[in-house]
Design an enzyme around this catalytic site. Sequence first.
Site, PDB file in Angstrom:
ATOM      1  N   HIS A  93       0.855  -1.228   0.026  1.00  0.00           N
ATOM      2  CA  HIS A  93       0.147   0.004   0.032  1.00  0.00           C
ATOM      3  C   HIS A  93       0.857   1.358   0.027  1.00  0.00           C
ATOM      4  O   HIS A  93       0.486   2.341  -0.558  1.00  0.00           O
ATOM      5  CB  HIS A  93      -0.845  -0.086   1.274  1.00  0.00           C
ATOM      6  CG  HIS A  93      -2.213  -0.778   0.856  1.00  0.00           C
ATOM      7  ND1 HIS A  93      -2.109  -2.329   1.244  1.00  0.00           N
ATOM      8  CD2 HIS A  93      -3.102  -0.737   0.182  1.00  0.00           C
ATOM      9  CE1 HIS A  93      -3.138  -2.835   0.831  1.00  0.00           C
ATOM     10  NE2 HIS A  93      -4.013  -1.902   0.028  1.00  0.00           N
ATOM     11  N   ARG A 112     -10.638   3.905  -1.409  1.00  0.00           N
ATOM     12  CA  ARG A 112     -10.208   3.317  -0.433  1.00  0.00           C
ATOM     13  C   ARG A 112     -10.332   3.782   1.003  1.00  0.00           C
ATOM     14  O   ARG A 112      -9.589   4.831   1.531  1.00  0.00           O
ATOM     15  CB  ARG A 112      -8.723   3.160  -0.494  1.00  0.00           C
ATOM     16  CG  ARG A 112      -8.325   2.092  -1.653  1.00  0.00           C
ATOM     17  CD  ARG A 112      -6.831   2.025  -1.461  1.00  0.00           C
ATOM     18  NE  ARG A 112      -6.195   0.885  -2.325  1.00  0.00           N
ATOM     19  CZ  ARG A 112      -5.882   0.825  -3.707  1.00  0.00           C
ATOM     20  NH1 ARG A 112      -5.582   2.149  -4.280  1.00  0.00           N
ATOM     21  NH2 ARG A 112      -5.309  -0.326  -4.159  1.00  0.00           N
ATOM     22  N   ARG A 146     -15.361   1.591  -0.942  1.00  0.00           N
ATOM     23  CA  ARG A 146     -15.221   0.369  -0.261  1.00  0.00           C
ATOM     24  C   ARG A 146     -15.044   0.644   1.075  1.00  0.00           C
ATOM     25  O   ARG A 146     -14.641   1.670   1.638  1.00  0.00           O
ATOM     26  CB  ARG A 146     -13.620  -0.082  -0.872  1.00  0.00           C
ATOM     27  CG  ARG A 146     -13.206  -1.397  -0.144  1.00  0.00           C
ATOM     28  CD  ARG A 146     -12.021  -2.016  -0.758  1.00  0.00           C
ATOM     29  NE  ARG A 146     -11.000  -1.362  -0.213  1.00  0.00           N
ATOM     30  CZ  ARG A 146      -9.706  -1.578  -0.413  1.00  0.00           C
ATOM     31  NH1 ARG A 146      -9.323  -2.503  -1.547  1.00  0.00           N
ATOM     32  NH2 ARG A 146      -8.614  -0.910  -0.161  1.00  0.00           N
ATOM     33  N   GLU A 148     -10.908 -10.946  -4.464  1.00  0.00           N
ATOM     34  CA  GLU A 148      -9.310 -10.813  -4.196  1.00  0.00           C
ATOM     35  C   GLU A 148      -8.701 -11.942  -3.340  1.00  0.00           C
ATOM     36  O   GLU A 148      -7.738 -11.829  -3.172  1.00  0.00           O
ATOM     37  CB  GLU A 148      -9.077  -9.474  -3.587  1.00  0.00           C
ATOM     38  CG  GLU A 148      -9.789  -8.894  -2.406  1.00  0.00           C
ATOM     39  CD  GLU A 148      -9.527  -7.583  -1.992  1.00  0.00           C
ATOM     40  OE1 GLU A 148      -8.804  -6.929  -2.348  1.00  0.00           O
ATOM     41  OE2 GLU A 148     -10.241  -7.124  -1.029  1.00  0.00           O
ATOM     42  N   ASN A 193      -4.124  -7.177  -6.808  1.00  0.00           N
ATOM     43  CA  ASN A 193      -3.031  -7.067  -5.780  1.00  0.00           C
ATOM     44  C   ASN A 193      -3.073  -8.314  -4.784  1.00  0.00           C
ATOM     45  O   ASN A 193      -2.061  -8.847  -4.667  1.00  0.00           O
ATOM     46  CB  ASN A 193      -2.904  -5.579  -5.361  1.00  0.00           C
ATOM     47  CG  ASN A 193      -2.988  -4.597  -6.095  1.00  0.00           C
ATOM     48  OD1 ASN A 193      -2.647  -4.616  -7.337  1.00  0.00           O
ATOM     49  ND2 ASN A 193      -3.432  -3.119  -5.522  1.00  0.00           N
ATOM     50  N   ASP A 194      -4.210  -8.234  -4.139  1.00  0.00           N
ATOM     51  CA  ASP A 194      -4.541  -9.268  -3.431  1.00  0.00           C
ATOM     52  C   ASP A 194      -4.515 -10.683  -3.940  1.00  0.00           C
ATOM     53  O   ASP A 194      -4.427 -11.537  -3.393  1.00  0.00           O
ATOM     54  CB  ASP A 194      -5.652  -9.003  -2.422  1.00  0.00           C
ATOM     55  CG  ASP A 194      -5.276  -7.980  -1.485  1.00  0.00           C
ATOM     56  OD1 ASP A 194      -4.080  -8.104  -0.697  1.00  0.00           O
ATOM     57  OD2 ASP A 194      -5.849  -6.916  -0.853  1.00  0.00           O
ATOM     58  N   ARG A 218       2.720  -9.442  -0.192  1.00  0.00           N
ATOM     59  CA  ARG A 218       3.082  -8.368  -1.295  1.00  0.00           C
ATOM     60  C   ARG A 218       3.697  -7.044  -0.867  1.00  0.00           C
ATOM     61  O   ARG A 218       4.290  -6.285  -1.471  1.00  0.00           O
ATOM     62  CB  ARG A 218       1.610  -7.713  -1.859  1.00  0.00           C
ATOM     63  CG  ARG A 218       0.891  -7.177  -0.738  1.00  0.00           C
ATOM     64  CD  ARG A 218      -0.730  -6.737  -1.211  1.00  0.00           C
ATOM     65  NE  ARG A 218      -0.818  -5.624  -1.610  1.00  0.00           N
ATOM     66  CZ  ARG A 218      -2.051  -4.865  -1.836  1.00  0.00           C
ATOM     67  NH1 ARG A 218      -3.118  -5.746  -1.541  1.00  0.00           N
ATOM     68  NH2 ARG A 218      -2.324  -3.855  -2.189  1.00  0.00           N
ATOM     69  N   CYS A 259      -9.925  -3.549 -10.415  1.00  0.00           N
ATOM     70  CA  CYS A 259      -9.068  -2.194  -9.708  1.00  0.00           C
ATOM     71  C   CYS A 259      -7.826  -2.205  -8.871  1.00  0.00           C
ATOM     72  O   CYS A 259      -7.219  -1.279  -8.364  1.00  0.00           O
ATOM     73  CB  CYS A 259     -10.137  -1.652  -8.594  1.00  0.00           C
ATOM     74  SG  CYS A 259     -10.242  -2.894  -7.274  1.00  0.00           S
TER      75      CYS A 259
END
Length: 588
Positions: free
Chosen positions: A200, A307, A344, A447, A470-471, A481, A518
Amino acid sequence: MSIQVFGMPVSRGVAIGRAMLVASSRVDVAHYYVPAERAEHEIQRLRQARDAVAAEIGALQRDLPAEAPAEISALLDVHLMLLHDDALILATKHWIVERHYNAEWALSAQLEVLARQFDEMEDDYLRERKADLEQVVERLLRHMAHDGDVAPSLSAQARDFAGEDPLVLVANDVAPADMLHFKGSVFTGFVTEVGGRTSHTAIVARSLDIPAVVGAREASRLIRQDDWVVIDGDAGVVIVNPSAIVLEEYRFRQRQSELERARLNRLRHTPAVTLDGEAIELLANIELPDDAPTAVTSGAVGVGLFRSEFLFMNRAGDLPDEDEQFEAYRAAVLAMGGLPVTIRTVDIGADKPLERMSVSELRHEHQLNPALGLRAIRWSLAEPSMFRQQLRALLRASAFGKLRILFPMVAHVSEIRATLEALARARTQLDEAGRAYGPVELGAMIEVPAAALMIDQFLTHFDFVSIGTNDLIQYTLAIDRADEAVSHLYDPWHPAVLHLIEHTIRRANAAGKSVCVCGEMAGDPAFTDLLLAMGLRSFSMHPSRVASVKQRVLRADTRRLAAGVARVLGAESPSAEAALAFAGSVPN
Ligand code: PEP
Ligand code: MG
């Protein structure tokens, strides 16, 4: 002598500036320039803090019980000595007067210089005094934080100090929430020693749209305060004290990328339609409502991912209540002027813990593996009243525009049921309180591999889904990550990942539900053709990526691209091979 430090590229472009080394614990210290006429005021703040700390230490000494070990009194003497040492206070004044730093920044800068000197000392006893120095500086910073001084606006700083040398921040680590402090700040680039490409922290660095390199393990050892450095954000390299020739080459590249940026900018108002007439939705990812205007100017046709957890950070555990959240969500909806906004619910946990004070943070500290622990929807369902508070705020904001709610990291149908029940209760509570709310569409982040494999069942409960690559990559490949030690294994081209993405897109399209990507893949033009070929028509990315992805969309022919998908999915070894197989099917 010029040296190179290698890391991972996370935010493109070239930054050239003087290194500013900052210890992780001090990245949230205010960094701003002060004009010459204010220097005396800053020095005065420093003096006052020094006197206050001296008094504090003096009082501690006085109140020491008679039976206290003599070492404690001796240690306090050392602290007093360090406090009055010219190497600290006089040199700090130098940073204020010569470099126009505010007092806190000047003090941290001087601490980094002295800490380095302590590290290099042969004598163990003297080397260990670094910790004492750090404690003294922490005390000074604490005092200055409460002296009522207010930082000037960032735009004023930029105006007053346009002529100053540009600065590059070098730190061991910067938490995602601290990275937010640097929006519009004095730093033109970042280097961190830890972190992965889609941590992040890296995502926020990219959202600042300034060159950054993470995972540069040797950075603090090899770079000194005030060294000139070049950050090559495309290659993931930091060049320390570059030669004149290298510097000139990078300045040239800097100018080229500015020209390229200006060229791409001209695509802003061009509709994103492929050669064969497919309209593609390009949306923006944002962290705070203040980012919404940038989303609009980027040419994005809505927000695909807000986010919301960033509203909960940097607050020392004092979380935003329903009204504050409502104001923030409404501000985002209004700023987007009728365009859809997907918010989200909080994705707290893993590399985005709350501050120490909160109950959840205490729990977080006891988690063995935060990425697999109480994170995202799991956290929300474990904190039902906070969850309902957020849902009420979202529902209320939906009366002001097109708002969609997105739930992160859902893996079980039981979680979906519990989430929908919480939403129903939130609506009932609003009804009882006589508060207005509007209609909302509901979506799930896909995810976790379990969600991708269960996509048919999930789709029956939601209006849309959004793939968090990403996840999805992290959990499919079992790669943290945020951990640079395994970042070489974090591979978006892995066939297992591509299969899950393709399956999700195909099933959502078949069910007539909208599907978006996303994660960072959506903003990387290297994946645009492949995702289009898989049938994706909605992409959400950082605003700075919209124009490059749009350029790719404008050149794509989805009918011709579709044939390449089977070949990519069939490729045994991912990365280059898959990319080449796919490139072979691309018309231009
Ligand atoms: C993702 O996982 O791809 C995503 C978009 O969410 P985040 O990066 O915030 O975890
Ligand atoms: Mg995610």
